[in-house]
Write a protein that holds these residues in place. Structure first.
Motif, short mmCIF file in Angstrom:
data_model
loop_
_atom_site.label_atom_id
_atom_site.label_comp_id
_atom_site.label_asym_id
_atom_site.label_seq_id
_atom_site.Cartn_x
_atom_site.Cartn_y
_atom_site.Cartn_z
N LEU A 1 0.83 -1.21 0.00
CA LEU A 1 0.00 0.00 0.00
C LEU A 1 0.87 1.26 0.00
O LEU A 1 0.50 2.26 -0.62
CB LEU A 1 -0.93 -0.01 1.21
N THR A 2 1.99 1.21 0.69
CA THR A 2 2.89 2.37 0.69
C THR A 2 3.45 2.64 -0.70
O THR A 2 3.52 3.79 -1.15
CB THR A 2 4.04 2.14 1.68
N VAL A 3 3.84 1.58 -1.39
CA VAL A 3 4.36 1.75 -2.75
C VAL A 3 3.26 2.27 -3.68
O VAL A 3 3.49 3.16 -4.52
CB VAL A 3 4.94 0.43 -3.26
N LEU A 4 2.04 1.75 -3.54
CA LEU A 4 0.94 2.19 -4.39
C LEU A 4 0.60 3.66 -4.17
O LEU A 4 0.18 4.35 -5.10
CB LEU A 4 -0.30 1.33 -4.13
N SER A 5 0.79 4.14 -2.94
CA SER A 5 0.47 5.55 -2.67
C SER A 5 1.36 6.49 -3.47
O SER A 5 0.97 7.64 -3.73
CB SER A 5 0.62 5.84 -1.17
N PHE A 6 2.55 6.02 -3.87
CA PHE A 6 3.42 6.83 -4.72
C PHE A 6 3.26 6.48 -6.21
O PHE A 6 3.36 7.35 -7.07
CB PHE A 6 4.89 6.65 -4.31
N VAL A 7 3.03 5.20 -6.49
CA VAL A 7 2.98 4.76 -7.88
C VAL A 7 1.74 5.29 -8.59
O VAL A 7 1.81 5.73 -9.75
CB VAL A 7 3.04 3.22 -7.95
N ILE A 8 0.60 5.28 -7.92
CA ILE A 8 -0.65 5.71 -8.57
C ILE A 8 -0.60 7.18 -9.00
O ILE A 8 -0.90 7.50 -10.16
CB ILE A 8 -1.85 5.43 -7.64
N PRO A 9 -0.21 8.13 -8.13
CA PRO A 9 -0.08 9.52 -8.62
C PRO A 9 0.97 9.67 -9.71
O PRO A 9 0.79 10.47 -10.65
CB PRO A 9 0.30 10.31 -7.36
N LEU A 10 2.07 8.90 -9.61
CA LEU A 10 3.10 8.99 -10.64
C LEU A 10 2.58 8.51 -11.99
O LEU A 10 2.84 9.13 -13.03
CB LEU A 10 4.33 8.19 -10.22
N LEU A 11 1.83 7.41 -12.00
CA LEU A 11 1.25 6.92 -13.24
C LEU A 11 0.26 7.93 -13.83
O LEU A 11 0.22 8.13 -15.05
CB LEU A 11 0.56 5.57 -13.00
N ALA A 12 -0.56 8.53 -12.97
CA ALA A 12 -1.49 9.55 -13.46
C ALA A 12 -0.74 10.73 -14.07
O ALA A 12 -1.15 11.27 -15.11
CB ALA A 12 -2.38 10.02 -12.31
N TRP A 13 0.37 11.11 -13.46
CA TRP A 13 1.19 12.20 -13.99
C TRP A 13 1.78 11.83 -15.36
O TRP A 13 1.77 12.62 -16.30
CB TRP A 13 2.30 12.52 -12.99
N VAL A 14 2.27 10.58 -15.47
CA VAL A 14 2.86 10.12 -16.74
C VAL A 14 1.80 10.09 -17.84
O VAL A 14 2.05 10.52 -18.98
CB VAL A 14 3.50 8.73 -16.55
N VAL A 15 0.61 9.60 -17.51
CA VAL A 15 -0.45 9.51 -18.51
C VAL A 15 -0.88 10.89 -18.98
O VAL A 15 -1.05 11.15 -20.18
CB VAL A 15 -1.64 8.72 -17.95
N LEU A 16 -1.05 11.82 -18.05
CA LEU A 16 -1.47 13.17 -18.43
C LEU A 16 -0.42 13.86 -19.29
O LEU A 16 -0.75 14.55 -20.26
CB LEU A 16 -1.75 14.00 -17.18
N SER A 17 0.86 13.68 -18.95
CA SER A 17 1.90 14.33 -19.74
C SER A 17 2.09 13.65 -21.09
O SER A 17 2.38 14.32 -22.09
CB SER A 17 3.22 14.32 -18.96
N ALA A 18 1.92 12.32 -21.15
CA ALA A 18 2.11 11.61 -22.42
C ALA A 18 0.97 11.90 -23.40
O ALA A 18 1.21 12.05 -24.60
CB ALA A 18 2.22 10.11 -22.18
N THR A 19 -0.24 11.96 -22.89
CA THR A 19 -1.39 12.25 -23.76
C THR A 19 -1.51 13.74 -24.07
O THR A 19 -2.31 14.11 -24.94
CB THR A 19 -2.67 11.76 -23.11
N GLN A 20 -0.77 14.58 -23.33
CA GLN A 20 -0.80 16.02 -23.52
C GLN A 20 -2.22 16.58 -23.40
O GLN A 20 -2.61 17.49 -24.15
CB GLN A 20 -0.18 16.40 -24.87
#
Length: 312
Positions: free
Chosen positions: A71-90
């Protein structure tokens, strides 16, 4: 019928008792009228057997170390993935939302030039001075307010009023009184944290069980011994928790103070990056502030657990 005021005889009382018993029997569980009443009752809903709750959703139940790590790892991974998706899709323009790679590059460039560490040191130094001074003042006053009714009556009315005054509103006054050097920024940090830390400390001290204090007096302890050996040890973990909470407010205030009256510091660097739309530098600085905050919180938590293991 007997006239009013005349008591019935023994035989009449027995007859009345037998009549009431017969009436109750006729209305008993097996009577026709009782069965008719039960037909009008609404059937109770049937509930299935309760399933054992998951350990992850049980109230205050410890979870396994593996689940906690996941759960600790997911708390960082989920926002990071959302950030990557938003920046990749522009979906948002890179000018306003830079990607993780551009943010890391901007942070690396600032680190190589040395300005990141210079600004970070200046900001940390101001927090140490301003918030450290607030702790030195608020902890003794909070202990006095939580221990003695006289201290509460002396300090609480005035502090209850001034704690609602926003510290940022004092920046112009601090510039007039203390100038535009380090003193004004330290003063803003002090005013923004000292009152809240005082009240939180007082609440922690007031939570010391009265039974401990009464037993100490019964065993012959004096007032200073009760304060040193009962109230202070019991309150120390909670006082550290209050410091953990309020040091986050110190970070917020130091950025505000540096934006207004400073030539160095992370807040000033954010302001300069905003002028040239260098959002990648802003994101890099925000990440640095977040990492520093987590490290400080972990150190304070370790200190709390070591000092007050019984309170963990």
């Amino acid at each position: 019928m007997k006239p009013a005021g005349v008591k019935p005889g023994p035989g009449e009382e027995q007859a009345a008792g037998r009549f009431l018993e017969a009436e109750r029997a006729s209305r008993g569980p097996g009577s026709a009228s009782a069965r008719q009443d039960r037909k009008d009752w609404t059937a109770l809903p049937r509930r299935g057997a309760a399933k054992p709750p998951s350990s992850l959703l049980s109230i205050r139940k410890p979870i396994s170390r593996k689940a906690q790590l996941t759960l600790t790892v997911l708390s960082f991974v989920i926002p990071l993935l959302a950030w990557v998706v938003l920046s990749a899709t522009q979906v948002v323009s890179p000018t306003f939302l830079p990607g993780p790679v551009a943010t890391l590059q901007a942070g690396w460039e600032m680190a190589q030039s040395g300005q990141l560490f210079t600004d970070l040191w200046d900001t940390l130094r101001r927090i140490v001075y301003g918030f450290g001074l607030a702790v030195l003042v608020s902890v003794p006053v909070g202990i006095a307010m939580g221990t003695f009714m006289a201290g509460r009556a002396l300090f609480e009315p005035f502090l209850s009023m001034v704690r609602y005054l926003p510290a940022s509103a004092f920046i112009p006054l601090m510039m007039i009184w203390l100038g535009i050097d380090e003193e004004s920024k330290i003063g803003v940090l002090f005013l923004g944290t000292v009152f809240f830390n005082t009240f939180m400390t007082a609440d922690v001290v007031r939570s010391v069980p009265a039974q401990l204090i009464n037993v100490s007096y019964t065993l012959g302890a004096r007032r200073d011994e009760v304060l040193r050996k009962v109230i202070m040890p019991h309150s120390l973990p909670g006082i550290i928790d209050a410091i953990r909470v309020n040091i986050a407010a110190a970070w917020n205030l130091v950025v505000v103070a540096e934006v207004v009256v400073s030539t160095t510091g992370l807040g000033r660097r954010i302001m300069q990056s905003q002028r040239f739309l260098e959002t990648d530098q802003i994101f890099a600085i925000l990440i640095v502030i977040g990492i520093c905050g987590v490290v400080i919180d972990m150190l304070l938590r370790l200190l709390r657990n070591r000092i007050g293991r019984w309170a963990t």
